[in-house]
Scaffold this motif. Sequence first.
Motif, short mmCIF file in Angstrom:
data_model
loop_
_atom_site.label_atom_id
_atom_site.label_comp_id
_atom_site.label_asym_id
_atom_site.label_seq_id
_atom_site.Cartn_x
_atom_site.Cartn_y
_atom_site.Cartn_z
N SER A 145 15.77 13.52 -9.93
CA SER A 145 14.81 13.75 -11.17
C SER A 145 15.85 13.72 -12.67
O SER A 145 16.92 14.18 -12.41
N GLU A 146 15.41 13.24 -13.68
CA GLU A 146 15.76 13.08 -14.97
C GLU A 146 14.78 13.44 -15.86
O GLU A 146 13.73 13.28 -15.75
N PRO A 147 15.37 13.75 -17.08
CA PRO A 147 14.23 13.81 -18.25
C PRO A 147 13.60 12.54 -18.39
O PRO A 147 14.41 11.50 -18.66
N GLY A 148 12.44 12.37 -18.33
CA GLY A 148 11.74 11.28 -18.52
C GLY A 148 11.58 10.26 -17.09
O GLY A 148 11.00 9.26 -17.08
N ALA A 149 12.28 10.93 -16.06
CA ALA A 149 12.26 10.12 -14.79
C ALA A 149 12.09 11.19 -13.85
O ALA A 149 13.04 11.27 -12.99
N GLY A 150 11.06 11.75 -13.60
CA GLY A 150 10.61 12.81 -12.68
C GLY A 150 9.87 12.07 -11.36
O GLY A 150 10.65 11.62 -10.50
N SER A 151 8.61 12.16 -11.72
CA SER A 151 7.63 11.60 -10.94
C SER A 151 7.95 10.06 -10.78
O SER A 151 7.72 9.28 -9.70
N ASP A 152 8.22 9.59 -12.04
CA ASP A 152 8.29 8.03 -12.09
C ASP A 152 9.85 7.84 -12.10
O ASP A 152 10.63 7.57 -12.93
#
Length: 394
Positions: free
Chosen positions: A134-141
């Motif tokens: 996970s990343e900021p802005g790329a968690g579930s997506d």
Amino acid sequence: MEFGFGDDDETFRGEARAWLTEHIRAHPGIAGRGGPGSEHEAAGERRAWERELGSGGWIGIGWREGGYGNRVATLTQQVVWAEEYARARAPGRHGHIGENLLAPTLLAHGTEEQRRRFLPPIARGEELWCQGYSEPGAGSDLASLRTAAVRDGDGRWRVSGQKVWTSLAHQADWCFVLARTEPGSRRHHGISFLLVPMDQPGRIDVRPIPQLTGTSEFNEVFFDGAVAEDVVGGEGGGWRVAMGLLGFERGVSTLAQQVGFQEELSAVVRDAVASGAVRDPVVADRIVRLWAELRTMRWNALRTLGGAEDAGAPSVAKLLWGGWHQRLGELALRVRGAAAAAGPHDWAPDAPYELDEQQRLFLFSRADTIYGGSDEIQRTIIAERVLGLPREAL
């Protein structure tokens, strides 16, 4: 469904139960420590416990291959071990991510050299892992990730970017990281699965994230030219490897989780009886519903392990237990009334504020429908991959 325990399984159960009883007794104060929301408890003792599990051969019993310092057990014996571990109130595992996520991934996608390098230290309980997804802005997506890796002059990868919600990164020796290795690539393309050593001062910065519970087992991790030499599944094959890894995330461990849920439910029932709340018809109805739902989750898990083919089974299981655990946390506070909002009776202004188990259960369970894939994502998976409904527009 054909899923039962035979004589060999019961013999194995006796061996597991005896080992756990003996070794937990030898470590007073470790039982029940380090569960969800309490991963900070007895960290040093639990790291030593991993090595003790390894010396007993109890790490990696679910791997399809032996020869890495692990014993190999049948599926039913894996269930037996998971359930006995939970019933013994053995401490929360530090090595779960390496044993149950990375190791099966290396067995499926890694080279023999990678397996020989990384699996034995996991089986011995010596090297701990964290997951850099996970990343900021790329968690579930997750396909929106921006962490990148480029080749240096020595042929190694240099990783730069940020990961977030990285469980136990502050204790891990290694991190498996998804990073873009093809400049300009988008979505699922151009991503690689890299193995990154965490001991790189000045190149990796781990920052704990304070939570509602007052603990910080989740972290932000910043990579600034961190070195990685190993790629699993080939350059650009990271998305396929990553999705394969997520398939290992739920399975036998779900049944052990349910044993823990049963213990939590029993504690709530005891509180309801002690406070008299059980005489409230609404409370009594919710207790019965939670008990019935927990039984249903067990049967569903056994059905899945028993060989039923169901592409949506992992998502269904996540939806079931996430919502169930939240409702249990809400009930845990309701049965105690106003006392649930109070601190310890002997708390002093100069002492650290400590939550009790039921308060921690309520607060930590708020995240159950978000982490590990939010409810919205799970429903989308079921809709698209099981029901065949049109995909969401990007």
